[in-house]
Write a protein that holds these residues in place. Structure first.
Motif, PDB file in Angstrom:
ATOM      1  N   ILE A 174     -10.600-104.210   3.709  1.00  0.00           N
ATOM      2  CA  ILE A 174     -11.560-104.003   2.629  1.00  0.00           C
ATOM      3  C   ILE A 174     -11.583-102.540   2.200  1.00  0.00           C
ATOM      4  CG2 ILE A 174     -14.043-103.923   2.185  1.00  0.00           C
ATOM      5  CD1 ILE A 174     -14.214-106.518   3.895  1.00  0.00           C
ATOM      6  N   LEU A 175     -11.635-101.666   3.208  1.00  0.00           N
ATOM      7  CA  LEU A 175     -11.757-100.238   2.935  1.00  0.00           C
ATOM      8  C   LEU A 175     -10.495 -99.704   2.247  1.00  0.00           C
ATOM      9  CD1 LEU A 175     -14.127 -98.398   3.558  1.00  0.00           C
ATOM     10  CD2 LEU A 175     -13.016 -97.754   5.686  1.00  0.00           C
ATOM     11  N   ASN A 214     -19.216-110.442   9.553  1.00  0.00           N
ATOM     12  CA  ASN A 214     -18.447-109.374  10.189  1.00  0.00           C
ATOM     13  C   ASN A 214     -19.396-108.264  10.647  1.00  0.00           C
ATOM     14  OD1 ASN A 214     -16.901-107.074  10.739  1.00  0.00           O
ATOM     15  ND2 ASN A 214     -15.306-107.666   9.283  1.00  0.00           N
ATOM     16  N   ALA A 259     -10.357-106.759   9.258  1.00  0.00           N
ATOM     17  CA  ALA A 259     -10.947-107.158   7.982  1.00  0.00           C
ATOM     18  C   ALA A 259     -11.627-105.963   7.316  1.00  0.00           C
ATOM     19  CB  ALA A 259     -11.959-108.291   8.202  1.00  0.00           C
ATOM     20  N   THR A 260     -12.326-105.167   8.115  1.00  0.00           N
ATOM     21  CA  THR A 260     -13.005-104.004   7.557  1.00  0.00           C
ATOM     22  C   THR A 260     -12.001-102.993   7.020  1.00  0.00           C
ATOM     23  OG1 THR A 260     -14.812-104.334   9.133  1.00  0.00           O
ATOM     24  CG2 THR A 260     -14.699-102.191   8.037  1.00  0.00           C
ATOM     25  N   ILE A 320     -16.282 -98.058  -2.481  1.00  0.00           N
ATOM     26  CA  ILE A 320     -15.006 -98.567  -1.985  1.00  0.00           C
ATOM     27  C   ILE A 320     -15.217 -99.810  -1.136  1.00  0.00           C
ATOM     28  CG2 ILE A 320     -13.181 -98.033  -0.322  1.00  0.00           C
ATOM     29  CD1 ILE A 320     -13.347 -95.113  -1.411  1.00  0.00           C
ATOM     30  N   LEU A 321     -16.186 -99.728  -0.243  1.00  0.00           N
ATOM     31  CA  LEU A 321     -16.424-100.814   0.701  1.00  0.00           C
ATOM     32  C   LEU A 321     -16.920-102.064  -0.017  1.00  0.00           C
ATOM     33  CD1 LEU A 321     -16.019-100.778   3.742  1.00  0.00           C
ATOM     34  CD2 LEU A 321     -18.423-100.211   4.015  1.00  0.00           C
ATOM     35  N   LEU A 354     -12.229 -96.619  12.866  1.00  0.00           N
ATOM     36  CA  LEU A 354     -11.616 -97.945  12.804  1.00  0.00           C
ATOM     37  C   LEU A 354     -10.180 -97.895  13.310  1.00  0.00           C
ATOM     38  CD1 LEU A 354     -12.923 -99.226   9.346  1.00  0.00           C
ATOM     39  CD2 LEU A 354     -13.590-100.051  11.598  1.00  0.00           C
ATOM     40  N   PHE A 360      -3.285-104.600   1.824  1.00  0.00           N
ATOM     41  CA  PHE A 360      -4.118-105.737   2.205  1.00  0.00           C
ATOM     42  C   PHE A 360      -3.294-106.788   2.947  1.00  0.00           C
ATOM     43  CE2 PHE A 360      -6.534-109.611   1.674  1.00  0.00           C
ATOM     44  CZ  PHE A 360      -7.848-109.199   1.785  1.00  0.00           C
ATOM     45  N   THR A 410     -14.965 -92.691   8.935  1.00  0.00           N
ATOM     46  CA  THR A 410     -15.075 -94.142   9.100  1.00  0.00           C
ATOM     47  C   THR A 410     -13.707 -94.738   9.414  1.00  0.00           C
ATOM     48  OG1 THR A 410     -16.918 -94.204   7.541  1.00  0.00           O
ATOM     49  CG2 THR A 410     -15.797 -96.281   7.988  1.00  0.00           C
ATOM     50  N   ARG A 466     -10.116 -97.846  17.050  1.00  0.00           N
ATOM     51  CA  ARG A 466     -10.350 -99.182  17.599  1.00  0.00           C
ATOM     52  C   ARG A 466      -9.123-100.059  17.415  1.00  0.00           C
ATOM     53  NH1 ARG A 466     -15.956-101.447  15.394  1.00  0.00           N
ATOM     54  NH2 ARG A 466     -15.546-103.044  16.953  1.00  0.00           N
ATOM     55  N   ALA A 499     -10.346-109.085  14.764  1.00  0.00           N
ATOM     56  CA  ALA A 499     -10.352-109.636  13.409  1.00  0.00           C
ATOM     57  C   ALA A 499     -11.344-108.872  12.533  1.00  0.00           C
ATOM     58  CB  ALA A 499     -10.717-111.125  13.456  1.00  0.00           C
ATOM     59  N   GLU A 500     -12.492-108.532  13.104  1.00  0.00           N
ATOM     60  CA  GLU A 500     -13.495-107.807  12.341  1.00  0.00           C
ATOM     61  C   GLU A 500     -12.994-106.433  11.912  1.00  0.00           C
ATOM     62  OE1 GLU A 500     -17.697-109.477  14.216  1.00  0.00           O
ATOM     63  OE2 GLU A 500     -17.229-107.358  14.180  1.00  0.00           O
ATOM     64  N   VAL A 501     -12.391-105.734  12.857  1.00  0.00           N
ATOM     65  CA  VAL A 501     -11.921-104.385  12.559  1.00  0.00           C
ATOM     66  C   VAL A 501     -10.830-104.429  11.490  1.00  0.00           C
ATOM     67  CG1 VAL A 501     -10.726-102.371  13.491  1.00  0.00           C
ATOM     68  CG2 VAL A 501     -12.544-103.472  14.811  1.00  0.00           C
TER      69      VAL A 501
END
Lengths: 226, 226
Positions: free
Chosen positions: A80-81, B136, A76-77, B80-81, A146, A190, A142, A149, A72-74
């Motif tokens: 966002i990115l 997160n 979500a990141t 961006i982030l 991600l 998104f 970055t 992962r 979920a964290e990955v």
DNA sequence: CATGTCAATCTTGTATGCAAGAGAGATGGC
DNA sequence: GCCATCTCTCTTGCATACAAGATTGACATG
């Protein structure tokens, strides 16, 4: 070539040749690469810093098996990115669009061939490729980490159905980018990643026991008994 | 404590006690930490993976001196982030707002005390603190690494004037968050980082020779003569 | 005095040796 | 047959030894 080991291992992970949970023996890798354990450990340390592998003390190195929470964290990141990038990006040039088109074509081919492993790789690479158009190496790196992962997450949880749905989403995102509608592209991206994340939570696991062990935090918890 | 060395070095960098370009001797660090070079190298390798330090073969380890180009990349990625996070974030709770308020107060204190080093640290930590509210860890870690790199950039390029302007921007961003206007907060954050990046390009360098060497890519270029 | 050369020293790069925890399987006791 | 225990092996953790490039200074030479 000092970074060859890291790159080779990362490729193997990204292409699905090494799966989540796989143990990576220092000795075996040292022999395989024709070097000492020192260089192998250096490469594994770097991959550990990127959350691609982990070490269980005195037990071994393992390709990470992302928990649902980590997944979920990955995602979500990434949401966002990718949203932040697309929404603030100028419309792509013809050359940039052509580059993405070529990628979409490859995805299509992999879908037709039911090449799930390659599809999994391409799914992540699509987003790397989008971001690559910025020429921002930091951003690309970055995203690439991600994406790697995410690949581990996909290999562990995602069903073929979701992979196919993802491809269709990618096509839609691409089309929005192609017509210069970055706002829609950002929104679609998104929502797409939200869908994928939601799909993970309800999917059946390929290995219920392994999933259970991970859910219960066995193996890694030092508090074996209360 | 295996990660103690990395964390200690990172703290020193983030707090400005070790400056960009500073050489980090394996032997000295080994003695200082009371361990062998092996563990020092492991820590430095991890920091290298995060673009905090770099190694020049057979010459030594150095805290990175970000080029103008790298600086632009890091700021763009942060834009961006942070934009992507804020624009898609629900309004903060009272506790979260209080946490940010406490940070703003600390910034204010550092401004009044003209504590430039601490201010530089706090400038980056503000954004880490914002993102921390998400819970997160992946996102926080990404932001923390970018903030550390930004600190190196600030220490090298940024004038006091810009630091002060940044603080005022932070207050505005905070106020938008506090009243639940995430859209404005996102926009202000984006513009703020654009301003900081623009400021870097026109600022005078603290060391013209070093800047020139970096601009011309001396030291690192293997093509010494054509 | 200027300059080229050589040697001593300092740096990281890599391999290797040894310590110690973890696990598997044999073995003995019941 | 079942279970505890012990040992043997395999794993990583860390220190150390040695290799080799880079630098600096002395020193000889013009």
């Amino acid at each position: 070539m000092p970074k060859g080991i890291e790159a080779t291992l990362l490729s193997a992970v990204v292409e699905g040749r090494i799966k989540p949970g796989h143990r990576l023996s220092e000795n075996q890798l040292a022999e395989a690469f024709g070097v000492s354990r020192t260089l192998v450990r250096e490469a594994l340390t770097r991959l550990e810093a990127r959350n691609i592998v982990m070490v269980k003390p005195r037990k071994g190195w393992f390709v990470v098996e992302p928990s649902a929470e980590e997944a979920a964290e990955v995602y979500a990141t990434r949401r966002i990115l990718e949203y932040g990038f697309l929404i603030n990006s100028a419309p792509f040039t013809a050359a940039q669009i052509a580059d993405l088109q070529a990628h979409i074509d490859e995805e299509r081919k992999a879908v037709d061939a039911s090449d799930k492993t390659r599809l999994t790789y391409l799914m992540g690479d699509f987003h790397v490729r989008i971001v690559k158009q910025s020429g921002n190496a930091t951003l690309v790196e970055t995203m690439r980490t991600l994406a790697a992962r995410t690949n581990l997450i996909s290999l562990r949880y995602q069903s073929e159905h979701n992979a196919l749905a993802s491809h269709k989403d990618h096509v839609e995102i691409f089309e929005a980018i192609a017509r210069g509608d970055m706002k829609t592209a950002a929104r679609l991206s998104f929502e797409h990643l939200e869908d994928v994340e939601a799909g993970i939570m309800i999917d059946t696991s390929p290995d219920a026991i392994e999933l259970l062990k991970n859910t219960l935090r066995l193996d890694e918890a030092p508090n074996g008994r209360g």
